[in-house]
Every structure is written in structure tokens, then in C-alpha cells.
Design a protein around this motif. Sequence first.
Motif, mmCIF file in Angstrom:
data_model
loop_
_atom_site.group_PDB
_atom_site.id
_atom_site.type_symbol
_atom_site.label_atom_id
_atom_site.label_comp_id
_atom_site.label_asym_id
_atom_site.label_seq_id
_atom_site.Cartn_x
_atom_site.Cartn_y
_atom_site.Cartn_z
ATOM 1 N N GLU A 198 0.850 -1.186 0.000
ATOM 2 C CA GLU A 198 0.000 0.000 0.000
ATOM 3 C C GLU A 198 0.890 1.242 0.000
ATOM 4 N N ARG A 199 0.440 2.265 -0.737
ATOM 5 C CA ARG A 199 1.156 3.543 -0.750
ATOM 6 C C ARG A 199 0.113 4.660 -0.739
ATOM 7 N N THR A 200 0.311 5.606 0.164
ATOM 8 C CA THR A 200 -0.589 6.755 0.269
ATOM 9 C C THR A 200 0.124 7.993 -0.229
ATOM 10 N N GLU A 201 -0.535 8.740 -1.103
ATOM 11 C CA GLU A 201 -0.047 10.028 -1.584
ATOM 12 C C GLU A 201 -0.897 11.120 -0.943
ATOM 13 N N TRP A 202 -0.242 12.219 -0.564
ATOM 14 C CA TRP A 202 -0.943 13.359 0.018
ATOM 15 C C TRP A 202 -0.939 14.505 -0.970
ATOM 16 N N HIS A 203 -2.109 15.105 -1.175
ATOM 17 C CA HIS A 203 -2.295 16.199 -2.130
ATOM 18 C C HIS A 203 -2.793 17.430 -1.380
ATOM 19 N N ASN A 204 -2.203 18.577 -1.676
ATOM 20 C CA ASN A 204 -2.646 19.850 -1.093
ATOM 21 C C ASN A 204 -3.760 20.411 -1.973
ATOM 22 N N ILE A 205 -4.968 20.506 -1.441
ATOM 23 C CA ILE A 205 -6.125 20.966 -2.204
ATOM 24 C C ILE A 205 -6.437 22.412 -1.827
ATOM 25 N N VAL A 206 -6.728 23.236 -2.847
ATOM 26 C CA VAL A 206 -7.128 24.629 -2.653
ATOM 27 C C VAL A 206 -8.439 24.847 -3.406
ATOM 28 N N VAL A 207 -9.421 25.389 -2.706
ATOM 29 C CA VAL A 207 -10.736 25.651 -3.297
ATOM 30 C C VAL A 207 -11.067 27.120 -3.041
ATOM 31 N N TRP A 208 -11.649 27.799 -4.034
ATOM 32 C CA TRP A 208 -11.958 29.234 -3.940
ATOM 33 C C TRP A 208 -13.460 29.495 -3.963
#
Length: 138
Positions: free
Chosen positions: A47-57
Motif C-alpha cells: 500500500e502507498r498513500t499520496e498526500w495532495h494539497n487541495i485549494v478551493v476558492w
Amino acid sequence: MASVNKVILVGNLGKDPDVRFTPNGKAVCKFPLATTDQWTNGDGKQERTEWHNIVVWGKVAENCGQYLAKGRQIYIEGSIRTRSYDDKDGNRRYVTEIIAQRVQFLGAKKDSAGDQEPDTTLDDVSGTGSSGTDDTPF
């Protein structure tokens, strides 16, 4: 030649959304999103987890702040953007973010506070998702 910058993610929020407002009153919401790949090989299940920085306006950001919480599964459509800034020690830092234009709430809402969720598909139809980072309050 044309180019495409399109991201589609389905994952879980790593922490509660952080909503702030720019000096001109525009909402911006940030949160980490985890996506996990699973596979089996000779060593067993991996298993591998990727983290994504999300920006919503905009209004979508306000709704995300109001109705999302850590652990909630969501669908995101957006584009990849990399920006740089100087930290407090004067070092140049780079951040890669997903600027979300579409957010769809998946799964059940975790709390029962009585708030009615909006239509679970939220689109940034104003095009504000492509805003520059000059207004970003954090």
C-alpha cells in the motif's frame, strides 16, 4: 500544440478544512487529501498513500469548510499548480497544489448536527479557481 492540465482525485480528507478570507473578501479553503494505491506482489499486500494539497476558492470553498470534515471521502476535479515563496529564514520553498474547480461530496456525512448539505456537486463556475496566489491568506 495544445496542452492539458487536468487532475481527477477521489480520496479522504486528512484533516478538517481551513477556510480563510482574502483582504477583498474571497473565501479560500485548504486541506490535505489522501489517495491510496493497493497492490499485491511477492512480498504480499502493499500500500502507498499520496498526500495532495487541495485549494478551493469562492462559494465552493465556503461550502467545503461548512460541510466537510477529516476522514470524509470526496471527488475533486482541478488542475496542478506549483508556486514558490520565501520562508522566514529566507529559503525559497516550492508547493504543489491542486486547484479544485469541482468538488463532489461522497459517502455519508459524519455528524448529525442537523445542517443540510448543499447539492453534493459543487462547481467553481466563476473561473476563480485560476486566481493567482497573491490573495492567498495562508
